[in-house]
Design an enzyme around this catalytic site. Structure first.
Site, PDB file in Angstrom:
ATOM      1  N   PRO A 136       0.819  -1.222   0.000  1.00 10.76           N
ATOM      2  CA  PRO A 136       0.000   0.000   0.000  1.00 10.76           C
ATOM      3  C   PRO A 136       0.851   1.270   0.000  1.00 10.76           C
ATOM      4  O   PRO A 136       0.329   2.366  -0.161  1.00 10.76           O
ATOM      5  CB  PRO A 136      -0.827  -0.126   1.290  1.00 10.76           C
ATOM      6  CG  PRO A 136      -0.117  -1.117   2.133  1.00 10.76           C
ATOM      7  CD  PRO A 136       0.632  -2.020   1.215  1.00 10.76           C
ATOM      8  N   GLU A 187       2.078  -8.154   8.695  1.00 10.92           N
ATOM      9  CA  GLU A 187       2.367  -6.720   8.858  1.00 10.92           C
ATOM     10  C   GLU A 187       3.158  -6.161   7.670  1.00 10.92           C
ATOM     11  O   GLU A 187       3.438  -4.980   7.600  1.00 10.92           O
ATOM     12  CB  GLU A 187       3.141  -6.482  10.153  1.00 10.92           C
ATOM     13  CG  GLU A 187       2.266  -6.252  11.357  1.00 10.92           C
ATOM     14  CD  GLU A 187       1.190  -5.193  11.115  1.00 10.92           C
ATOM     15  OE1 GLU A 187       1.533  -4.049  10.788  1.00 10.92           O
ATOM     16  OE2 GLU A 187       0.000  -5.525  11.244  1.00 10.92           O
ATOM     17  N   ARG A 229      -3.918  -7.928 -20.622  1.00 10.92           N
ATOM     18  CA  ARG A 229      -4.856  -7.598 -21.696  1.00 10.92           C
ATOM     19  C   ARG A 229      -4.285  -6.558 -22.679  1.00 10.92           C
ATOM     20  O   ARG A 229      -4.847  -6.326 -23.734  1.00 10.92           O
ATOM     21  CB  ARG A 229      -6.209  -7.157 -21.125  1.00 10.92           C
ATOM     22  CG  ARG A 229      -6.196  -5.853 -20.382  1.00 10.92           C
ATOM     23  CD  ARG A 229      -7.497  -5.648 -19.631  1.00 10.92           C
ATOM     24  NE  ARG A 229      -8.663  -5.454 -20.493  1.00 10.92           N
ATOM     25  CZ  ARG A 229      -8.921  -4.354 -21.171  1.00 10.92           C
ATOM     26  NH1 ARG A 229      -8.085  -3.325 -21.112  1.00 10.92           N
ATOM     27  NH2 ARG A 229      -9.996  -4.268 -21.910  1.00 10.92           N
ATOM     28  N   ASP A 255     -10.583   2.016 -24.543  1.00 12.21           N
ATOM     29  CA  ASP A 255     -10.947   1.764 -23.144  1.00 12.21           C
ATOM     30  C   ASP A 255     -10.815   3.021 -22.297  1.00 12.21           C
ATOM     31  O   ASP A 255      -9.963   3.873 -22.566  1.00 12.21           O
ATOM     32  CB  ASP A 255      -9.992   0.722 -22.530  1.00 12.21           C
ATOM     33  CG  ASP A 255     -10.428  -0.680 -22.860  1.00 12.21           C
ATOM     34  OD1 ASP A 255     -11.607  -0.879 -23.174  1.00 12.21           O
ATOM     35  OD2 ASP A 255      -9.556  -1.566 -22.791  1.00 12.21           O
TER      36      ASP A 255
HETATM   37  N1  SAM Z   1       1.598  -2.812   7.519  1.00 14.14           N
HETATM   38  C1  SAM Z   1       1.608  -2.541   6.111  1.00 14.14           C
HETATM   39  C2  SAM Z   1       1.514  -1.038   5.890  1.00 14.14           C
HETATM   40  O1  SAM Z   1       0.899  -0.368   6.700  1.00 14.14           O
HETATM   41  O2  SAM Z   1       2.044  -0.541   4.885  1.00 14.14           O
HETATM   42  C3  SAM Z   1       0.442  -3.217   5.424  1.00 14.14           C
HETATM   43  C4  SAM Z   1       0.600  -4.687   5.345  1.00 14.14           C
HETATM   44  S1  SAM Z   1      -0.757  -5.476   4.543  1.00 14.14           S
HETATM   45  C5  SAM Z   1      -1.753  -5.950   5.904  1.00 14.14           C
HETATM   46  C6  SAM Z   1      -0.081  -7.008   4.035  1.00 14.14           C
HETATM   47  C7  SAM Z   1       0.311  -7.097   2.568  1.00 14.14           C
HETATM   48  O3  SAM Z   1      -0.820  -6.903   1.759  1.00 14.14           O
HETATM   49  C8  SAM Z   1       1.311  -6.080   2.096  1.00 14.14           C
HETATM   50  O4  SAM Z   1       2.642  -6.482   2.390  1.00 14.14           O
HETATM   51  C9  SAM Z   1       1.045  -6.027   0.613  1.00 14.14           C
HETATM   52  O5  SAM Z   1       1.736  -7.040  -0.084  1.00 14.14           O
HETATM   53  C10 SAM Z   1      -0.436  -6.317   0.520  1.00 14.14           C
HETATM   54  N2  SAM Z   1      -1.242  -5.104   0.338  1.00 14.14           N
HETATM   55  C11 SAM Z   1      -2.095  -4.558   1.225  1.00 14.14           C
HETATM   56  N3  SAM Z   1      -2.690  -3.476   0.734  1.00 14.14           N
HETATM   57  C12 SAM Z   1      -2.223  -3.323  -0.533  1.00 14.14           C
HETATM   58  C13 SAM Z   1      -2.456  -2.363  -1.558  1.00 14.14           C
HETATM   59  N4  SAM Z   1      -3.304  -1.337  -1.390  1.00 14.14           N
HETATM   60  N5  SAM Z   1      -1.800  -2.514  -2.728  1.00 14.14           N
HETATM   61  C14 SAM Z   1      -0.931  -3.531  -2.912  1.00 14.14           C
HETATM   62  N6  SAM Z   1      -0.667  -4.475  -1.969  1.00 14.14           N
HETATM   63  C15 SAM Z   1      -1.296  -4.373  -0.788  1.00 14.14           C
END
Ligand code: SAM
Length: 253
Positions: A94, A121, A159, A174
């Site tokens: 994220p 985490e 795609r 698109d």
């Molecule tokens: N503690 C982290 C933070 O606050 O940045 C978030 C960890 S999340 C619970 C666990 C995993 O989900 C991340 O390591 C990532 O690979 C994936 N993930 C969660 N949200 C995401 C998003 N918006 N985009 C891409 N991957 C995401």
């Protein structure tokens, strides 16, 4: 294109991959999708992939060693000469750059992509610093793991690879492909519950249809996502047209 996905949950991918268009692309050797279980790269008898965070705090952090080893073990497609280090190794997080059609287009020209799905985490920072070459977020929200994010990236990128969609022209109009949202689409029946398909689409006049569609795409984008218009490729007449729309909207009725 070869796509390698590293995950702790390989079981979630087979159904996704075997959906219509992706499976057809695999059958036609336009893409290869390899799923690697990060746990296969552990060396202790419990196959430990995570540990508690240094400094304390809730949750577990994915250890760096299995992820580094899993990426380093990836065998590039013998058909191309790309080696580890010559293709994007994308950490799904994220905290990454916000995924968009433009990024999908950018990634679609590579012969090989590696996607790392985090969990818990998150992932030890050294993966981000010394292994990943790119970090992608699919939106400003937090998922449980990176698996859905990997699927989003795979679909959006696959795609765009020539031949993956039936018609080579179909991704061009698109939404987001050219900075505008797509024009409205209709199919049979011509009239449904007294709601008629716009006359122009039945005219057979391809020039008129193309003009109508372009105008509708501009109107729709102006109404729903005016923020996109700044970057859209508009000619002077189209910019004038938007000015007129704005003036008409501002005029008291
Ligand atoms: N503690 C982290 C933070 O606050 O940045 C978030 C960890 S999340 C619970 C666990 C995993 O989900 C991340 O390591 C990532 O690979 C994936 N993930 C969660 N949200 C995401 C998003 N918006 N985009 C891409 N991957 C995401």
């Amino acid at each position: 294109m070869q796509i390698d996905i590293l995950t702790l949950f390989p079981q979630v991918f087979p159904t996704f991959i075997s959906s219509g268009i992706l499976q057809r692309a695999i059958d036609r050797e336009l893409i290869t999708v390899n799923i690697t279980n990060i746990r296969d790269y552990t060396h202790d008898k419990h196959h430990t992939v995570d540990d508690s965070p240094y400094g304390g705090g809730a949750g577990m952090v994915l250890k760096p060693e299995p992820i580094f080893e899993a990426v380093e073990a990836i065998k590039p497609d013998p058909a191309d000469r790309h080696k580890v280090g010559e293709f994007p190794v994308i950490l799904l997080t994220p905290q990454g750059r916000l995924f968009s059609q433009q990024i999908a287009q950018e990634l679609s020209v590579y012969k090989h992509l590696v996607l790392i799905c985090g969990h818990y985490e998150g992932v030890d920072e050294r993966v981000r610093q010394h292994l990943a070459t790119d970090e992608i977020s699919i939106g400003d929200y937090v998922l449980i793991g990176g698996e859905l994010a990997a699927m989003v990236v795979v679909e959006a990128v696959a795609r765009l690879i020539p031949g993956v969609l039936g018609s080579a022209a179909s991704p061009i109009d698109d939404s987001h492909a050219n900075g505008l949202l797509e024009y409205p689409q209709y199919t049979r029946p011509q009239s449904y519950r007294d709601w008629d398909v716009p006359e122009v689409l039945l005219s057979g006049n391809h020039g008129e249809i193309a003009r109508w569609r372009r105008e509708q795409a501009i109107i729709r984008t102006w109404k729903r996502r005016p923020d996109l218009l700044d970057k859209a490729n508009l000619n002077p007449a189209e910019k004038q047209f938007i000015k007129r729309l704005e003036t008409e909207q501002a005029e008291p009725t």
